[in-house]
Design an enzyme around this catalytic site. Structure first.
Site, PDB file in Angstrom:
ATOM      1  N   MET A 181     -26.511 -19.052  18.838  1.00  0.00           N
ATOM      2  CA  MET A 181     -25.082 -18.925  18.331  1.00  0.00           C
ATOM      3  C   MET A 181     -24.076 -19.516  19.126  1.00  0.00           C
ATOM      4  O   MET A 181     -23.149 -19.090  19.628  1.00  0.00           O
ATOM      5  CB  MET A 181     -24.727 -17.225  18.436  1.00  0.00           C
ATOM      6  N   GLY A 224     -22.172 -22.171  18.536  1.00  0.00           N
ATOM      7  CA  GLY A 224     -20.895 -22.039  18.070  1.00  0.00           C
ATOM      8  C   GLY A 224     -19.807 -20.863  18.292  1.00  0.00           C
ATOM      9  O   GLY A 224     -18.768 -20.971  18.832  1.00  0.00           O
ATOM     10  N   TYR A 225     -20.369 -19.799  17.818  1.00  0.00           N
ATOM     11  CA  TYR A 225     -19.805 -18.443  18.018  1.00  0.00           C
ATOM     12  C   TYR A 225     -19.364 -18.148  19.520  1.00  0.00           C
ATOM     13  O   TYR A 225     -18.269 -17.974  19.708  1.00  0.00           O
ATOM     14  CB  TYR A 225     -20.761 -17.420  17.304  1.00  0.00           C
ATOM     15  N   VAL A 226     -20.394 -18.329  20.359  1.00  0.00           N
ATOM     16  CA  VAL A 226     -20.227 -18.220  21.793  1.00  0.00           C
ATOM     17  C   VAL A 226     -19.104 -18.873  22.210  1.00  0.00           C
ATOM     18  O   VAL A 226     -18.188 -18.612  23.248  1.00  0.00           O
ATOM     19  CB  VAL A 226     -21.656 -18.159  22.513  1.00  0.00           C
ATOM     20  N   LYS A 253     -15.546 -17.795  20.925  1.00  0.00           N
ATOM     21  CA  LYS A 253     -15.280 -16.828  21.562  1.00  0.00           C
ATOM     22  C   LYS A 253     -14.764 -16.862  23.167  1.00  0.00           C
ATOM     23  O   LYS A 253     -13.940 -16.258  23.822  1.00  0.00           O
ATOM     24  CB  LYS A 253     -16.361 -15.621  21.657  1.00  0.00           C
TER      25      LYS A 253
END
Length: 252
Positions: free
Chosen positions: A156, A158-160, A163
């Site tokens: 993850m 990209g997500y991390v 965020k």
């Protein structure tokens, strides 16, 4: 869980929520309506939105189907909602996509799509909301980050990254908008037991791992997160800004 605290200061306040049709977003829509606020929300899930709209007059609840990666449409929706209700007091950047990708295989398009949904939309929604909050010299912007920004998470990246970027953006905007008495904070939920998560990633095995890792042996519900959003939107948090607040049962 005890009944929600009543915030008199939220009555008639205008709240704009991205990704408000399901999960945490829908819980926040309901929580703010219960407080007597006027709520505008956007989402791509028109079926879920229609269910949420049932029973509320347009004077209290407003919806538009918007893809937040279309930044012009997003900004227009913020302006339209503020025009519909006459002002805008609270912006909640809740929309997210936690799609998994192997870091050694993620494509440029997949990476950029992740940033567009999880990071870019929050900045430009805040930019669009700013003039309305500036005009009344008051406002609260709440960005949804994640404890994954602090702990990392396999597959993850990209997500991390997005965020984590939201935490930095929160601190930057708190400095920039503070002169106009606009507060900007971030909520960092742990793994919230939404219908979507329970149907996909939050398996029985993962649930047990979660319970083994947290201090409070409980799952987080969307209503728990909504309660924190109510507090950060209210005058009871009047001197809280630039903060990244975890709600994770003691995971980090």
């Amino acid at each position: 869980m005890s009944d929600t605290v009543e915030y008199q200061c939220l009555k008639q306040k205008v709240v704009f929520i991205t990704g408000g049709a399901t999960g945490i977003g829908a819980a926040m829509v309901k929580a703010f309506l219960k407080q007597g606020a006027k709520v505008a929300f956007i989402d791509l899930n028109q079926e879920a939105a229609s269910s949420l709209l049932a029973g509320y007059p347009p004077e209290q609840l407003w919806f538009r189907c918007v893809d937040v990666t279309d930044l012009n449409a997003l900004k227009q929706a913020v302006a339209a909602a503020a025009t519909h209700f006459g002002t805008l007091s609270v912006l909640i950047n809740n929309v997210a996509n936690d799609k998994r990708h192997l870091s050694n295989e993620v494509t440029v398009a997949e990476w950029q799509s992740c940033m567009h949904v999880n990071l870019d939309s929050a900045f430009f929604a805040a930019q669009a909301a700013y003039p309305f909050m500036q005009a009344q010299q008051a406002g609260s912007i709440i960005n949804f980050s994640s404890i994954n920004a602090l702990t990392g998470q396999p597959n993850m990246a990209g997500y991390v990254t997005a965020k984590a970027g939201l935490i930095g953006m929160t601190k930057a905007l708190a400095k920039d908008f503070g002169v106009d008495a606009i507060r900007v904070n971030a909520i960092l939920p742990g793994w919230v037991a939404t219908d979507r998560q329970l149907a996909s990633w939050f398996t029985a095995e993962e649930q047990q791992r979660w319970l083994d890792a947290v201090s409070l042996k409980k799952f987080i519900s969307p209503a728990d997160v909504a309660n924190l959003a109510l507090f950060l939107a209210s005058e009871q948090s009047a001197l809280i800004t630039g903060q990244a607040i975890s709600i994770d049962a003691g995971r980090v």
